[in-house]
Design an enzyme around this catalytic site. Structure first.
Site, PDB file in Angstrom:
ATOM      1  N   ASP A  72       1.010  -1.312  -0.140  1.00  0.00           N
ATOM      2  CA  ASP A  72      -0.249   0.094   0.022  1.00  0.00           C
ATOM      3  C   ASP A  72       0.777   1.433  -0.085  1.00  0.00           C
ATOM      4  O   ASP A  72       2.035   1.087   0.051  1.00  0.00           O
ATOM      5  CB  ASP A  72      -1.138  -0.011   1.354  1.00  0.00           C
ATOM      6  CG  ASP A  72      -0.559  -0.562   2.495  1.00  0.00           C
ATOM      7  OD1 ASP A  72       0.739  -0.636   2.991  1.00  0.00           O
ATOM      8  OD2 ASP A  72      -1.138  -1.223   3.104  1.00  0.00           O
ATOM      9  N   ASP A 141      -7.008  -4.489  14.871  1.00  0.00           N
ATOM     10  CA  ASP A 141      -8.835  -4.563  14.368  1.00  0.00           C
ATOM     11  C   ASP A 141      -9.068  -5.729  12.739  1.00  0.00           C
ATOM     12  O   ASP A 141     -10.093  -6.542  12.197  1.00  0.00           O
ATOM     13  CB  ASP A 141      -9.763  -3.542  13.376  1.00  0.00           C
ATOM     14  CG  ASP A 141      -9.279  -2.964  12.277  1.00  0.00           C
ATOM     15  OD1 ASP A 141      -7.520  -3.238  12.211  1.00  0.00           O
ATOM     16  OD2 ASP A 141      -9.114  -1.804  12.095  1.00  0.00           O
ATOM     17  N   HIS A 143      -7.513  -6.099  10.132  1.00  0.00           N
ATOM     18  CA  HIS A 143      -7.421  -4.951   8.475  1.00  0.00           C
ATOM     19  C   HIS A 143      -5.499  -5.631   7.937  1.00  0.00           C
ATOM     20  O   HIS A 143      -5.231  -5.665   8.804  1.00  0.00           O
ATOM     21  CB  HIS A 143      -7.052  -3.772   8.043  1.00  0.00           C
ATOM     22  CG  HIS A 143      -6.361  -2.842   8.983  1.00  0.00           C
ATOM     23  ND1 HIS A 143      -6.348  -2.319  10.313  1.00  0.00           N
ATOM     24  CD2 HIS A 143      -5.309  -2.484   8.073  1.00  0.00           C
ATOM     25  CE1 HIS A 143      -5.122  -1.301   9.958  1.00  0.00           C
ATOM     26  NE2 HIS A 143      -4.311  -1.792   9.435  1.00  0.00           N
ATOM     27  N   GLU A 148      -9.637  -2.664   5.358  1.00  0.00           N
ATOM     28  CA  GLU A 148     -10.211  -2.745   6.973  1.00  0.00           C
ATOM     29  C   GLU A 148     -11.791  -3.763   6.809  1.00  0.00           C
ATOM     30  O   GLU A 148     -12.475  -3.754   6.041  1.00  0.00           O
ATOM     31  CB  GLU A 148     -10.102  -1.202   7.230  1.00  0.00           C
ATOM     32  CG  GLU A 148      -9.361   0.363   6.579  1.00  0.00           C
ATOM     33  CD  GLU A 148      -9.035   0.888   7.396  1.00  0.00           C
ATOM     34  OE1 GLU A 148      -8.583   1.098   8.807  1.00  0.00           O
ATOM     35  OE2 GLU A 148      -9.520   2.436   6.980  1.00  0.00           O
TER      36      GLU A 148
END
Length: 289
Positions: A72, A141, A143, A148
């Site tokens: 990313d 979380d 991701h 996400e």
């Protein structure tokens, strides 16, 4: 699916680095056969990168015939900004090894057409023959990359709006000023990573324990994108003890019981120096009439 449990972060990092080293050397890359490696950013892989740099400097590993694809990059952040993922990878890994710059691929968050940049990235992966080993990390979380909670589990490389939790977490890298934190990013999709021949996910720290629990002991759920890798035929989760705190005791005991087998993936530890010696010895054929 394999779950590798080591006591400390440093041990988990070293195991992961050894695994990457063995995979590259066993692949036997060359001018017509590049090893393709997917890579993450963030604090989790730093220990692994440091060990890989050490292996290179000791002459045990080369990245001359390795192509990398990063997960990313932020949108709108200058490439030379200290918090850009271009800067991160260059400063923490690439400039310390013998990889050719043209063999490193990182999404351009300043491209004129962001979706075209994402599409071209997918095409570059395909042109390279796909990813041999995709290494990733996760957030608390669950991701992976910037996929996400709620992301499609068959998603491809795309433009993504960042969740507020991610923006708040990243503020520490931007002097705590939310106004400076990018709100969008380019990211590989879950499906992009799932297409890799093998996936290795690094998960360390107690703050990632619930995410590991969701990845290992519960079902596949798009609200925990890391759980998708239960369905990959070759997934290796590498974690430290702290990351297992939410797992059942019997789960931890089961996977620890397999460590004798799993450690054979990194022992023996191969070296390109040994391969060169073997080549030279095989080239010296005894005289015969």
């Amino acid at each position: 699916m394999k779950l590798i449990i080591l006591e400390h972060y440093s041990q988990a990092s070293e195991w992961a680095a050894k695994y990457i080293r063995n995979r590259i050397i066993q692949f036997n890359p060359g001018p017509d056969k590049y090893f393709t490696l997917g890579l993450p950013t963030g604090s989790t892989p730093l220990g692994c990168y440091q060990k890989l740099i050490e292996y290179y400097k000791n002459g045990d590993l080369s990245f001359q015939y390795v192509k990398t694809f990063n997960m990313d990059e932020y949108v709108g952040l200058p490439r030379d900004h200290p918090e850009s993922y271009h800067s991160f990878m260059w400063n923490n890994f690439f400039k310390h090894i013998d990889i050719h710059p043209e063999n490193t691929h990182i999404l351009d968050g300043n491209a004129a057409d962001l979706q075209a940049e994402c599409d071209a990235f997918e095409e570059k992966i395909q042109a390279a023959g796909g990813i041999e080993l995709f290494v990733g990390g996760i957030g608390p979380d669950g991701h992976i990359a910037f996929n996400e909670p709620g992301s499609s589990l068959v998603s491809r490389t795309r433009v993504k709006t960042l969740a507020m939790d991610t923006i708040l977490a990243n503020a520490r890298f931007f002097d705590g000023d939310l106004a400076k934190v990018p709100t969008m990013a380019l990211t590989v999709g879950v499906g992009t990573v799932m297409d890799a021949k093998e996936v290795m996910i690094l998960i360390t720290g107690a703050h990632k324990a619930f995410a590991l629990y969701k990845a290992i002991e519960e079902g596949v759920n798009h609200m925990w994108t890391v759980s998708a890798f239960q369905q990959h035929p070759r997934t290796v989760f590498v974690c430290d003890e702290d990351a297992t705190l939410e797992l059942k005791v019997k789960t931890v005991k089961y996977f620890k019981g397999l460590m004798l087998v799993h450690n054979k993936l990194v022992d023996p530890l191969y070296s390109i120096k040994e391969k060169e010696i073997q080549k030279s010895q095989s080239a010296k054929k005894p005289y015969s009439d």
